[in-house]
Design a protein around this motif. Structure first.
Motif, PDB file in Angstrom:
ATOM      1  N   PRO A  94       0.724  -1.256  -0.042  1.00  0.00           N
ATOM      2  CA  PRO A  94      -0.081   0.073  -0.064  1.00  0.00           C
ATOM      3  C   PRO A  94       0.961   1.448  -0.098  1.00  0.00           C
ATOM      4  CG  PRO A  94      -0.805  -1.358   1.718  1.00  0.00           C
ATOM      5  CD  PRO A  94       0.580  -2.179   1.210  1.00  0.00           C
ATOM      6  N   VAL A  95       1.957   1.206   0.535  1.00  0.00           N
ATOM      7  CA  VAL A  95       2.877   2.468   0.770  1.00  0.00           C
ATOM      8  C   VAL A  95       3.446   2.793  -0.489  1.00  0.00           C
ATOM      9  CG1 VAL A  95       5.101   3.463   1.759  1.00  0.00           C
ATOM     10  CG2 VAL A  95       3.439   2.321   3.111  1.00  0.00           C
ATOM     11  N   LEU A  96       3.991   1.799  -1.338  1.00  0.00           N
ATOM     12  CA  LEU A  96       4.272   2.010  -2.840  1.00  0.00           C
ATOM     13  C   LEU A  96       3.232   2.324  -3.703  1.00  0.00           C
ATOM     14  CD1 LEU A  96       6.716  -1.159  -2.972  1.00  0.00           C
ATOM     15  CD2 LEU A  96       7.280   1.249  -2.959  1.00  0.00           C
ATOM     16  N   TYR A  97       1.974   1.768  -3.485  1.00  0.00           N
ATOM     17  CA  TYR A  97       1.062   2.304  -4.249  1.00  0.00           C
ATOM     18  C   TYR A  97       0.828   3.686  -4.154  1.00  0.00           C
ATOM     19  CZ  TYR A  97      -3.389   2.785  -7.061  1.00  0.00           C
ATOM     20  OH  TYR A  97      -4.180   3.340  -7.706  1.00  0.00           O
ATOM     21  N   CYS A  98       0.604   4.140  -2.677  1.00  0.00           N
ATOM     22  CA  CYS A  98       0.443   5.577  -2.649  1.00  0.00           C
ATOM     23  C   CYS A  98       1.532   6.417  -3.189  1.00  0.00           C
ATOM     24  CB  CYS A  98       0.369   5.263  -0.866  1.00  0.00           C
ATOM     25  SG  CYS A  98       0.076   7.196  -0.274  1.00  0.00           S
ATOM     26  N   GLU A  99       2.728   6.015  -2.986  1.00  0.00           N
ATOM     27  CA  GLU A  99       3.750   6.736  -3.697  1.00  0.00           C
ATOM     28  C   GLU A  99       3.699   7.000  -5.041  1.00  0.00           C
ATOM     29  OE1 GLU A  99       7.223   5.778  -0.090  1.00  0.00           O
ATOM     30  OE2 GLU A  99       6.958   4.585  -1.861  1.00  0.00           O
ATOM     31  N   TYR A 100       3.410   5.616  -5.827  1.00  0.00           N
ATOM     32  CA  TYR A 100       3.302   5.784  -7.119  1.00  0.00           C
ATOM     33  C   TYR A 100       2.218   6.623  -7.479  1.00  0.00           C
ATOM     34  CZ  TYR A 100       1.279   4.374 -11.784  1.00  0.00           C
ATOM     35  OH  TYR A 100       0.868   4.550 -13.040  1.00  0.00           O
ATOM     36  N   ALA A 101       0.950   6.673  -6.614  1.00  0.00           N
ATOM     37  CA  ALA A 101      -0.340   7.515  -7.167  1.00  0.00           C
ATOM     38  C   ALA A 101       0.284   9.107  -6.867  1.00  0.00           C
ATOM     39  CB  ALA A 101      -1.509   7.472  -6.070  1.00  0.00           C
ATOM     40  N   ILE A 102       1.072   9.363  -5.836  1.00  0.00           N
ATOM     41  CA  ILE A 102       1.470  10.683  -5.478  1.00  0.00           C
ATOM     42  C   ILE A 102       2.238  11.172  -6.753  1.00  0.00           C
ATOM     43  CG2 ILE A 102       2.648  12.197  -4.002  1.00  0.00           C
ATOM     44  CD1 ILE A 102       1.864  10.657  -1.879  1.00  0.00           C
ATOM     45  N   GLY A 103       3.171  10.353  -7.110  1.00  0.00           N
ATOM     46  CA  GLY A 103       4.052  10.635  -8.329  1.00  0.00           C
ATOM     47  C   GLY A 103       3.396  10.801  -9.514  1.00  0.00           C
ATOM     48  N   SER A 104       2.347  10.047  -9.795  1.00  0.00           N
ATOM     49  CA  SER A 104       1.728  10.314 -11.089  1.00  0.00           C
ATOM     50  C   SER A 104       0.720  11.522 -11.246  1.00  0.00           C
ATOM     51  CB  SER A 104       0.600   8.849 -11.201  1.00  0.00           C
ATOM     52  OG  SER A 104       1.358   7.720 -11.576  1.00  0.00           O
ATOM     53  N   LEU A 105       0.179  11.784  -9.875  1.00  0.00           N
ATOM     54  CA  LEU A 105      -0.744  12.952  -9.723  1.00  0.00           C
ATOM     55  C   LEU A 105       0.322  14.066  -9.978  1.00  0.00           C
ATOM     56  CD1 LEU A 105      -2.950  12.349  -6.915  1.00  0.00           C
ATOM     57  CD2 LEU A 105      -3.655  12.433  -9.173  1.00  0.00           C
ATOM     58  N   LEU A 106       1.627  14.324  -9.487  1.00  0.00           N
ATOM     59  CA  LEU A 106       2.398  15.373  -9.676  1.00  0.00           C
ATOM     60  C   LEU A 106       2.966  15.478 -11.016  1.00  0.00           C
ATOM     61  CD1 LEU A 106       4.431  14.989  -6.462  1.00  0.00           C
ATOM     62  CD2 LEU A 106       2.803  16.770  -7.051  1.00  0.00           C
ATOM     63  N   PRO A 110      -2.099   9.699 -15.468  1.00  0.00           N
ATOM     64  CA  PRO A 110      -3.488   8.842 -14.863  1.00  0.00           C
ATOM     65  C   PRO A 110      -2.868   7.864 -13.844  1.00  0.00           C
ATOM     66  CG  PRO A 110      -3.177   7.891 -17.028  1.00  0.00           C
ATOM     67  CD  PRO A 110      -2.173   9.282 -16.995  1.00  0.00           C
ATOM     68  N   VAL A 111      -3.695   7.819 -12.655  1.00  0.00           N
ATOM     69  CA  VAL A 111      -3.191   6.706 -11.757  1.00  0.00           C
ATOM     70  C   VAL A 111      -3.824   5.432 -11.920  1.00  0.00           C
ATOM     71  CG1 VAL A 111      -3.052   6.311  -9.106  1.00  0.00           C
ATOM     72  CG2 VAL A 111      -3.180   8.766 -10.100  1.00  0.00           C
ATOM     73  N   SER A 112      -3.164   4.708 -12.780  1.00  0.00           N
ATOM     74  CA  SER A 112      -3.566   3.473 -13.034  1.00  0.00           C
ATOM     75  C   SER A 112      -2.206   2.522 -13.562  1.00  0.00           C
ATOM     76  CB  SER A 112      -4.406   3.472 -14.500  1.00  0.00           C
ATOM     77  OG  SER A 112      -3.659   3.942 -15.663  1.00  0.00           O
ATOM     78  N   GLY A 125       7.644  -7.601 -20.995  1.00  0.00           N
ATOM     79  CA  GLY A 125       6.485  -7.047 -20.490  1.00  0.00           C
ATOM     80  C   GLY A 125       6.858  -6.399 -18.962  1.00  0.00           C
ATOM     81  N   ALA A 126       7.460  -7.320 -18.191  1.00  0.00           N
ATOM     82  CA  ALA A 126       8.051  -6.442 -16.922  1.00  0.00           C
ATOM     83  C   ALA A 126       8.838  -5.360 -17.306  1.00  0.00           C
ATOM     84  CB  ALA A 126       8.625  -7.576 -16.227  1.00  0.00           C
ATOM     85  N   ILE A 127       9.774  -5.397 -18.162  1.00  0.00           N
ATOM     86  CA  ILE A 127      10.691  -4.259 -18.429  1.00  0.00           C
ATOM     87  C   ILE A 127       9.723  -2.951 -18.821  1.00  0.00           C
ATOM     88  CG2 ILE A 127      12.405  -3.387 -19.664  1.00  0.00           C
ATOM     89  CD1 ILE A 127      13.555  -5.148 -17.822  1.00  0.00           C
ATOM     90  N   GLN A 128       8.874  -3.083 -19.633  1.00  0.00           N
ATOM     91  CA  GLN A 128       7.916  -2.170 -19.882  1.00  0.00           C
ATOM     92  C   GLN A 128       7.027  -1.649 -18.900  1.00  0.00           C
ATOM     93  OE1 GLN A 128       5.579  -3.670 -23.152  1.00  0.00           O
ATOM     94  NE2 GLN A 128       7.147  -3.163 -24.516  1.00  0.00           N
ATOM     95  N   THR A 129       6.717  -2.196 -17.946  1.00  0.00           N
ATOM     96  CA  THR A 129       6.080  -2.177 -16.801  1.00  0.00           C
ATOM     97  C   THR A 129       6.692  -1.045 -15.746  1.00  0.00           C
ATOM     98  OG1 THR A 129       4.793  -4.043 -16.783  1.00  0.00           O
ATOM     99  CG2 THR A 129       4.634  -2.697 -14.871  1.00  0.00           C
ATOM    100  N   VAL A 130       8.169  -1.565 -15.687  1.00  0.00           N
ATOM    101  CA  VAL A 130       8.965  -0.885 -14.667  1.00  0.00           C
ATOM    102  C   VAL A 130       9.475   0.559 -15.173  1.00  0.00           C
ATOM    103  CG1 VAL A 130      11.514  -0.778 -13.931  1.00  0.00           C
ATOM    104  CG2 VAL A 130      10.166  -2.831 -13.480  1.00  0.00           C
ATOM    105  N   GLN A 131       9.578   0.489 -16.574  1.00  0.00           N
ATOM    106  CA  GLN A 131       9.612   1.789 -17.230  1.00  0.00           C
ATOM    107  C   GLN A 131       8.546   2.682 -17.084  1.00  0.00           C
ATOM    108  OE1 GLN A 131      10.699   0.716 -21.264  1.00  0.00           O
ATOM    109  NE2 GLN A 131      12.859   0.572 -20.873  1.00  0.00           N
ATOM    110  N   TYR A 132       7.284   2.321 -17.093  1.00  0.00           N
ATOM    111  CA  TYR A 132       6.185   2.897 -16.885  1.00  0.00           C
ATOM    112  C   TYR A 132       6.002   3.589 -15.554  1.00  0.00           C
ATOM    113  CZ  TYR A 132       1.278   4.343 -17.206  1.00  0.00           C
ATOM    114  OH  TYR A 132       0.104   5.004 -17.090  1.00  0.00           O
ATOM    115  N   LEU A 133       6.144   2.554 -14.697  1.00  0.00           N
ATOM    116  CA  LEU A 133       6.002   3.099 -13.235  1.00  0.00           C
ATOM    117  C   LEU A 133       7.247   3.825 -12.700  1.00  0.00           C
ATOM    118  CD1 LEU A 133       4.639  -0.263 -11.899  1.00  0.00           C
ATOM    119  CD2 LEU A 133       3.402   1.638 -12.522  1.00  0.00           C
TER     120      LEU A 133
END
Length: 178
Positions: A94-106, A110-112, A125-133
């Motif tokens: 949950p902490v990592l998701y919250c941090e991702y959501a804050i970074g996305s909003l800044l 979109p927070v998805s 696919g995992a490499i692309q996900t890491v690049q996106y996140l």
């Protein structure tokens, strides 16, 4: 009046034993400094703020970094180490998701969370996900850890002062009644 030693007194080294350890001798003068071990408003505030900062900043080695920073910033070392347990295996996702959501909003994204393409190899696919996140997560980690450290510091300062003021007023009222 002496108190009965508890488990910690029996099993954990004292600050003098830590200072005498061969690997810790270069920092012995800092290790035995009283503000690192006593419970007072300033050292507890610093220690908790550093513990919160490193708990949210680093997923690995957070106790070590918080304790090391406490040595240099004169924060309470045990409080700094204990505060890092805010993030643990149950709270990390949950902490990592919250941090991702804050970074996305800044960043105005979109927070998805992206879905992995089914036709590609799992690794790419995992490499692309890491690049996106990556960028939103790193930005969120930095922002949340700084804000949490500041809020923790000033929150403990405020609560400590409020409780001290309340105790003084209570004592003054008792003396006035007598």
């Amino acid at each position: 009046m002496s108190r009965k030693p508890n488990w910690f007194d029996k099993h954990l080294p004292s600050k003098e034993e830590l200072a005498a350890h061969k690997w810790l001798r270069p920092w012995a003068e800092r290790i035995v400094h009283p503000s690192l071990w006593h419970i007072n408003r300033r050292s507890v505030s610093r220690g908790a703020a550093l513990g919160m900062f490193f708990a949210l900043l680093t997923p690995i080695g957070q106790i070590f970094f918080a304790a090391l920073a406490s040595l240099y910033m004169r924060g309470n070392v045990p409080i700094a180490a204990a505060t890092t347990f805010i993030t643990n295996p149950l709270t990390l996702a949950p902490v990592l998701y919250c941090e991702y959501a804050i970074g996305s909003l800044l960043l105005g994204r979109p927070v998805s969370l992206p879905s992995l393409p089914e036709n590609e190899h799992w690794f790419w696919g995992a490499i692309q996900t890491v690049q996106y996140l990556g960028l939103p997560l790193v930005l969120g980690i930095v922002v949340l850890s700084v804000i949490a450290g500041i809020v923790t510091y000033f929150g403990i300062e405020a609560v400590w002062r409020w409780r001290s003021t309340r105790k003084w007023r209570s004592r003054r009222a008792q003396r006035a009644r007598v």
